[in-house]
Write a protein that holds these residues in place. Structure first.
Motif, PDB file in Angstrom:
ATOM      1  N   ALA A 228     -28.022 -38.531  10.195  1.00 39.90           N
ATOM      2  CA  ALA A 228     -28.734 -38.180   8.968  1.00 39.90           C
ATOM      3  C   ALA A 228     -28.421 -36.740   8.582  1.00 39.90           C
ATOM      4  O   ALA A 228     -28.106 -35.904   9.426  1.00 39.90           O
ATOM      5  CB  ALA A 228     -30.230 -38.353   9.158  1.00 39.90           C
TER       6      ALA A 228
ATOM      7  N   GLN B 291     -31.124 -41.105  11.529  1.00 39.71           N
ATOM      8  CA  GLN B 291     -30.264 -42.265  11.271  1.00 39.71           C
ATOM      9  C   GLN B 291     -28.915 -42.080  11.940  1.00 39.71           C
ATOM     10  O   GLN B 291     -28.417 -40.969  12.079  1.00 39.71           O
ATOM     11  CB  GLN B 291     -30.017 -42.448   9.771  1.00 39.71           C
ATOM     12  CG  GLN B 291     -31.225 -42.838   8.985  1.00 39.71           C
ATOM     13  CD  GLN B 291     -30.885 -43.030   7.520  1.00 39.71           C
ATOM     14  OE1 GLN B 291     -29.860 -42.567   7.045  1.00 39.71           O
ATOM     15  NE2 GLN B 291     -31.725 -43.735   6.807  1.00 39.71           N
TER      16      GLN B 291
ATOM     17  N   THR C 148     -26.175 -48.823   9.117  1.00 36.16           N
ATOM     18  CA  THR C 148     -27.061 -47.671   9.166  1.00 36.16           C
ATOM     19  C   THR C 148     -28.277 -48.073   9.983  1.00 36.16           C
ATOM     20  O   THR C 148     -28.980 -49.025   9.632  1.00 36.16           O
ATOM     21  CB  THR C 148     -27.486 -47.237   7.748  1.00 36.16           C
ATOM     22  OG1 THR C 148     -26.313 -46.942   6.999  1.00 36.16           O
ATOM     23  CG2 THR C 148     -28.371 -46.018   7.801  1.00 36.16           C
ATOM     24  N   ASN C 149     -28.496 -47.371  11.071  1.00 35.96           N
ATOM     25  CA  ASN C 149     -29.609 -47.685  11.969  1.00 35.96           C
ATOM     26  C   ASN C 149     -30.530 -46.485  12.062  1.00 35.96           C
ATOM     27  O   ASN C 149     -30.067 -45.357  12.217  1.00 35.96           O
ATOM     28  CB  ASN C 149     -29.088 -48.033  13.372  1.00 35.96           C
ATOM     29  CG  ASN C 149     -28.182 -49.234  13.351  1.00 35.96           C
ATOM     30  OD1 ASN C 149     -28.522 -50.262  12.802  1.00 35.96           O
ATOM     31  ND2 ASN C 149     -27.015 -49.092  13.951  1.00 35.96           N
ATOM     32  N   LYS C 150     -31.815 -46.762  11.993  1.00 31.75           N
ATOM     33  CA  LYS C 150     -32.789 -45.685  12.171  1.00 31.75           C
ATOM     34  C   LYS C 150     -32.970 -45.458  13.665  1.00 31.75           C
ATOM     35  O   LYS C 150     -33.242 -46.388  14.412  1.00 31.75           O
ATOM     36  CB  LYS C 150     -34.119 -46.045  11.509  1.00 31.75           C
ATOM     37  CG  LYS C 150     -35.115 -44.940  11.583  1.00 31.75           C
ATOM     38  CD  LYS C 150     -36.364 -45.246  10.797  1.00 31.75           C
ATOM     39  CE  LYS C 150     -37.324 -44.082  10.956  1.00 31.75           C
ATOM     40  NZ  LYS C 150     -38.564 -44.282  10.246  1.00 31.75           N
TER      41      LYS C 150
END
Length: 105
Positions: A48, A68, A100-102
């Motif tokens: 992020a 992220q 996209t992974n948190k």
């Protein structure tokens, strides 16, 4: 890519500190007067965008970015066939994948 030779190979790499992203790209091309082709593969990993605020949570006073992880892969393939001066056939494939992974905070 093939203006002066029958083969081309190239590599590009990059880094950005704002999102800690790393990029790598490879290009291969080759051909002659009848058939030619090109393959380009690119991969990027990032996090992020960095912020300098420290307040997390929810609402309008939130300053921290959502954590992220971002992964992007792309592949481009081109093939051209010219069996005669009046005929040219082409095939192109462009594949793209983005995840996209948190991250857990």
């Amino acid at each position: 890519y093939l203006e002066a030779a029958n083969f081309y190979a190239g590599f590009k790499g990059g880094y950005s500190g704002s999102d800690d992203s790393k990029l790598g790209s490879v290009t291969l091309a080759g051909g002659n007067s009848i058939v030619s082709g090109m393959l380009m593969a690119t991969q990027r990993e990032a996090s992020a965008q960095k912020t300098y605020g420290g307040d997390g949570g929810d609402g309008p006073k939130r300053e921290a970015a959502d954590p992220q992880n971002i992964n992007t892969d792309s592949l481009l393939f081109k093939l051209a066939l010219s069996p005669a001066d009046a005929h040219k056939f082409g095939f192109t494939a462009d594949l793209f994948k983005n995840e996209t992974n948190k991250s857990p905070s």
